[in-house]
Design a protein around this motif. Structure first.
Motif, PDB file in Angstrom:
ATOM      1  N   LEU A 449       0.680  -1.126   0.009  1.00 22.52           N
ATOM      2  CA  LEU A 449       0.102  -0.044  -0.133  1.00 22.52           C
ATOM      3  C   LEU A 449       0.895   1.245  -0.065  1.00 22.52           C
ATOM      4  CD1 LEU A 449      -2.846   1.571   0.159  1.00 22.52           C
ATOM      5  CD2 LEU A 449      -2.454   1.567   2.625  1.00 22.52           C
ATOM      6  N   MET A 461      -4.523   9.327   4.632  1.00 21.29           N
ATOM      7  CA  MET A 461      -5.034   8.571   5.374  1.00 21.29           C
ATOM      8  C   MET A 461      -4.798   8.286   6.813  1.00 21.29           C
ATOM      9  SD  MET A 461      -4.774   5.405   2.407  1.00 21.29           S
ATOM     10  CE  MET A 461      -5.146   5.665   0.678  1.00 21.29           C
TER      11      MET A 461
ATOM     12  N   ILE B 187      -2.880  14.956  -7.392  1.00 18.15           N
ATOM     13  CA  ILE B 187      -3.144  13.404  -7.228  1.00 18.15           C
ATOM     14  C   ILE B 187      -3.852  12.951  -8.489  1.00 18.15           C
ATOM     15  CG2 ILE B 187      -4.130  11.505  -5.806  1.00 18.15           C
ATOM     16  CD1 ILE B 187      -3.394  12.967  -3.510  1.00 18.15           C
ATOM     17  N   ARG B 189      -5.690   9.894 -10.302  1.00 18.44           N
ATOM     18  CA  ARG B 189      -6.091   8.371 -10.365  1.00 18.44           C
ATOM     19  C   ARG B 189      -7.131   8.340 -11.425  1.00 18.44           C
ATOM     20  NH1 ARG B 189      -2.326   7.455  -7.932  1.00 18.44           N
ATOM     21  NH2 ARG B 189      -1.907   7.062  -5.777  1.00 18.44           N
ATOM     22  N   THR B 198      -7.136  -0.145  -2.114  1.00 20.45           N
ATOM     23  CA  THR B 198      -5.876   0.235  -1.315  1.00 20.45           C
ATOM     24  C   THR B 198      -5.976   1.447  -0.477  1.00 20.45           C
ATOM     25  OG1 THR B 198      -5.728   1.725  -3.509  1.00 20.45           O
ATOM     26  CG2 THR B 198      -4.410  -0.615  -3.229  1.00 20.45           C
ATOM     27  N   GLY B 199      -6.656   0.744   0.706  1.00 14.87           N
ATOM     28  CA  GLY B 199      -6.702   1.975   1.883  1.00 14.87           C
ATOM     29  C   GLY B 199      -7.863   2.568   1.702  1.00 14.87           C
ATOM     30  N   TYR B 200      -8.013   3.633   2.511  1.00 14.81           N
ATOM     31  CA  TYR B 200      -9.330   4.684   2.317  1.00 14.81           C
ATOM     32  C   TYR B 200      -9.622   5.070   1.021  1.00 14.81           C
ATOM     33  CZ  TYR B 200      -8.440   4.605   7.413  1.00 14.81           C
ATOM     34  OH  TYR B 200      -7.840   4.193   8.650  1.00 14.81           O
ATOM     35  N   ASP B 201     -10.743   5.123   0.510  1.00 15.10           N
ATOM     36  CA  ASP B 201     -11.233   5.518  -0.843  1.00 15.10           C
ATOM     37  C   ASP B 201     -11.033   7.117  -0.748  1.00 15.10           C
ATOM     38  OD1 ASP B 201     -11.845   5.950  -3.512  1.00 15.10           O
ATOM     39  OD2 ASP B 201     -13.648   4.497  -3.253  1.00 15.10           O
ATOM     40  N   LEU B 202     -10.269   7.854  -1.009  1.00 13.75           N
ATOM     41  CA  LEU B 202     -10.133   9.347  -0.698  1.00 13.75           C
ATOM     42  C   LEU B 202     -10.966  10.006  -1.880  1.00 13.75           C
ATOM     43  CD1 LEU B 202      -6.414  10.070   0.050  1.00 13.75           C
ATOM     44  CD2 LEU B 202      -8.203   9.490   1.468  1.00 13.75           C
ATOM     45  N   GLN B 204     -14.026   9.553  -2.685  1.00 14.76           N
ATOM     46  CA  GLN B 204     -15.185   9.502  -2.258  1.00 14.76           C
ATOM     47  C   GLN B 204     -15.568  10.831  -1.348  1.00 14.76           C
ATOM     48  OE1 GLN B 204     -17.459   7.497  -3.455  1.00 14.76           O
ATOM     49  NE2 GLN B 204     -16.288   5.637  -3.877  1.00 14.76           N
ATOM     50  N   LEU B 205     -14.484  11.125  -0.583  1.00 14.59           N
ATOM     51  CA  LEU B 205     -14.557  12.436   0.052  1.00 14.59           C
ATOM     52  C   LEU B 205     -14.561  13.716  -0.955  1.00 14.59           C
ATOM     53  CD1 LEU B 205     -12.105  11.653   3.058  1.00 14.59           C
ATOM     54  CD2 LEU B 205     -14.534  12.146   3.332  1.00 14.59           C
ATOM     55  N   LEU B 213     -12.200  20.726  -0.049  1.00  8.80           N
ATOM     56  CA  LEU B 213     -10.803  19.619   0.275  1.00  8.80           C
ATOM     57  C   LEU B 213      -9.791  19.986  -0.746  1.00  8.80           C
ATOM     58  CD1 LEU B 213     -12.719  16.466   1.536  1.00  8.80           C
ATOM     59  CD2 LEU B 213     -12.040  18.327   2.789  1.00  8.80           C
TER      60      LEU B 213
END
Lengths: 483, 483
Positions: A449, A461, B187, B189, B198-202, B204-205, B213
């Motif tokens: 990760l 995170m 960032i 993606r 892969t970790g918190y789904d940023l 979505q925020l 943000l």
């Protein structure tokens, strides 16, 4: 200094004496993960019977800063539910509790009219599927552990499965959550709103958080009309891209009635045919890839079969497909599905292996296969890379199989496994994929990760984790290295 | 102390002189919102042409702690894109910049095979729909502002619209984002992964964060096969619940081919018929509710019409429906849709009004109507509460109409509006709904958000905001009171 006996007594007061488990034979099943990679070490296993009890247990743990690891069906593949003890800064061993959700297994409500089902976190996935079916509806989430995995774990890991092509992953099926925060506060959003723009959507963070932000105690989920007709076909194709083109034509013809597109590479199919009694492939020769296609409809009286035949015959004529067999009855459809589902069993007794769960953009699946195979065989000429994928999701599973006895010592296995991780991570990175599509991070993938998302995102995170859980009591040590 | 001239010069260096707007006639259109409720006050409007330029502008602002408000099509209804000046703790007026995304309007890529389209944030929604259609696909997001709203704004407000019943809200259509963080970090993606744990789904925020943000600069979105057949019906029902039962039967018959279920109450329909030239309702009498149903299919040669007739005739026989008219051709279908779409125009010249956008659980829509109507008429006997809803989403719009001249002074309007908010919030709270289903919070609904979600969740949301934006430069003053 915490007195363990007092703490256990306090827990018993909350959940009842019978539901605080400490005896070895009672806790053993909770402390070894399904792949036998992690052995936990817990103060006890606590089994609360209600959300209020979960809240009280969490408050008690928060007061003493005792770590909590939620445990569902314990079917995860990356150690997210492993109750691992930690060392404090002063070197003291800190043990936590395992919070088994098993007793919270009520289906609180089902409404075919609202197309929702409200369930507690400990409900086994299959019991939810059954409850929906009893109302002539379906809950589409489906995966091989469905007979024992729990919905709380499915949500906490954002489970995928074979129905994702049509219905999306677990995230797309969750309308609301009830959670207990690390403070013990209960947040309940179980009214099943389909549209709600009141600030940041916090439930999205809990989905896929692997128990690190709080405890999911209940959820309201989407259910759908049950399909009444279904057709299944097996198609021989000589490339993943040809399979994608056929899938595109199927979608143009059937829209969202295409409910499965699973693809298995020749070498993996050969292993299935060798290992599994009574399997046969309906083609004359073993194709490079075998593509399983399923269409289904909520209507009974459809011409699915005729349209499927027409679409696939056209694909044959255009030389996208090498061969096509449409199942003539349910039994044959089951045989086709068995070829797909048998991959896990086929590998089990074939030798030591490493399993990967990457996803890449749909159009890069062919590249993923070629690049990983070439590099893996170069590094490990004696290995056998096997591929089976959810074609429509870009989620190409890869199992790297070795000969029996190849790794005399676990360290040998771990060394090769680490080198493989790096090879695969490099390919995934070049193709802008994800190192874990549906299995999650847990303990196993923390380094991957960190490599995959980079320091800025990891910092964000971790920041989010601190907002929810400043004392780091919720499933510490998962997701992030060095916690 | 910031020298404004130097700062503007630095901005010009980044984006070019022509793209830093300061003249009144250049900036006016950006500073008044579509409902003319907020008048902004900005240092300037900056129009970057690339993600790199956005990043450089943000870095420059971050260095001087200059607030940034992203501006899309400026069609929002709650003031999210209003560039409001603030007072610092020492009483100094701090002006920010408006960041117009207008120039970033390229469609970077479209792939029917991967079913994705990659677009820059400034793309007008309709241009994305058109680009999809040119490839025989559809991008289903549809709302009345589609000719001028921008996709960046749609994502930042998680827009809903009429296609949500079938395709979900904007959140369900986003596969990946490119964003510029408040630090200037990019960032990206944009590979369109369908499964990625892969970790918190940023991302979505960011969806629904209303620019607080960071800045969304591009997105990869889902596209779908284009429908080739379509049937539309208007159904007279005497209750919302009867409408829901009919919708349930339609879904059982058609599955996901049900693409619209819009419901208009008698009094609102009467206003439409009075106000809008050439409208007529195909029923003999004005029904309590008029339900618009649409089914569509990606296949050309279907029996949609026959099955729709069968299902709705059965509903008539079972006395769920009072009358049914199936559109005989495209022109009549358009007439039915016009009756629905005309609600906004019908209200515009009818008198002062307050518009509400609550959502409640599907089965509570009838209660929502009855409870709000009773309490509103008790408090304001001279008002006229009008209802029109997205039946399948629980999103029941309510417009409270008053006579012309009812509010001599804006303060009179604001006082009544505030009292109405409280009445409606109470009902929404009793029914476990949300005060804003699709319009968002912005400036208008900050007090209502605080009331709706409570202090714990507000604290978490503020904590998340601080993780991303510790200096509070990203669209400050939105979502949260007192910022």
């Amino acid at each position: 200094m915490l007195d363990t006996t007092d703490f256990l007594t306090s827990l018993q007061t909350v959940v009842g004496e019978a539901h605080v488990l400490t005896a070895d034979d009672q806790v053993a099943g909770f402390l070894i993960d399904v792949r036998r990679r992690y052995e936990g070490d817990a103060l006890c296993i606590v089994e609360p019977g209600s959300t209020a009890e979960v809240s009280d247990v969490v408050r008690l743990c928060a007061r003493h800063r005792i770590p909590i690891t939620p445990i569902g069906g314990n079917t995860g593949l990356v150690g997210s539910a492993a109750v691992v003890a930690r060392k404090s800064e002063s070197g003291e061993i800190i043990k936590g509790i395992g919070l088994s959700m098993r007793r919270m297994n009520r289906i609180r409500e089902i409404s075919p009219l609202a197309e929702t089902i409200t369930v507690e976190a400990g409900c086994v996935l299959q019991s939810i599927q059954d409850a929906a079916e009893a109302e002539d509806m379906q809950f589409p989430l489906s995966l091989s552990a469905e007979g024992s995995c729990q919905i709380g774990g499915n949500i906490a890991t954002n489970a995928g499965g074979t129905a994702a092509l049509r219905f999306g992953v677990t995230r797309n099926l969750v309308l609301g959550l009830e959670v207990v925060l690390p403070s013990g506060e209960i947040i309940s959003r179980l009214s099943g709103l389909r549209k709600n723009n009141t600030g940041y959507d916090l439930k999205q963070l809990f989905i896929g958080s692997e128990g690190t932000l709080g405890i999911i105690t209940a959820a309201v989920l989407r259910i759908f009309p049950r399909p009444l007709s279904r057709e299944t076909a097996l198609v021989a194709v000589d490339s993943v891209d040809a399979g994608l083109k056929i899938l595109r034509r199927m979608k143009a013809a059937f829209g969202e009635r295409v409910t499965a597109a699973e693809i298995t590479e020749a070498d993996y199919m050969r292993l299935v045919l060798e290992q599994m009694q009574g399997t046969r492939l309906p083609f004359e020769a073993l194709p490079t890839w075998s593509l399983l296609l399923e269409v289904s409809d909520t209507r009974e009286d459809t011409d699915l079969a005729a349209l499927m035949q027409e679409t696939l015959v056209k694909a044959l004529e255009d030389e996208l497909a090498q061969d096509v067999v449409i199942a003539q009855n349910d039994r044959q459809a089951e045989e086709f599905w068995f070829l797909r589902h048998a991959v896990s069993d086929a590998i089990r007794h074939s030798g030591p292996n490493m399993s990967h769960d990457s996803s890449v953009p749909l159009m890069c699946q062919e590249d993923y296969v070629e690049m990983t195979r070439e590099r893996i065989l170069e590094a490990f000429p004696d290995s056998r890379p096997l591929y089976v994928g959810h074609l429509g999701d870009g989620n190409m599973h890869l199992v790297v199989l070795f000969a029996q006895g190849r790794f005399p010592h676990p360290d040998d296995y771990n060394k090769v496994s680490g080198e493989l991780d790096q090879i695969i991570d490099d390919v995934v990175s070049e193709l802008q994929g994800g190192v874990t599509a549906e299995h999650g991070i847990g303990l196993s993938y923390r380094a991957r990760l960190a490599r995959a998302v980079g320091p800025e995102e990891i910092a964000i995170m971790r920041g989010i984790k601190r907002v929810f859980d400043p004392d780091n009591i919720m499933n510490p040590g998962k997701l992030f290295l060095g916690d």
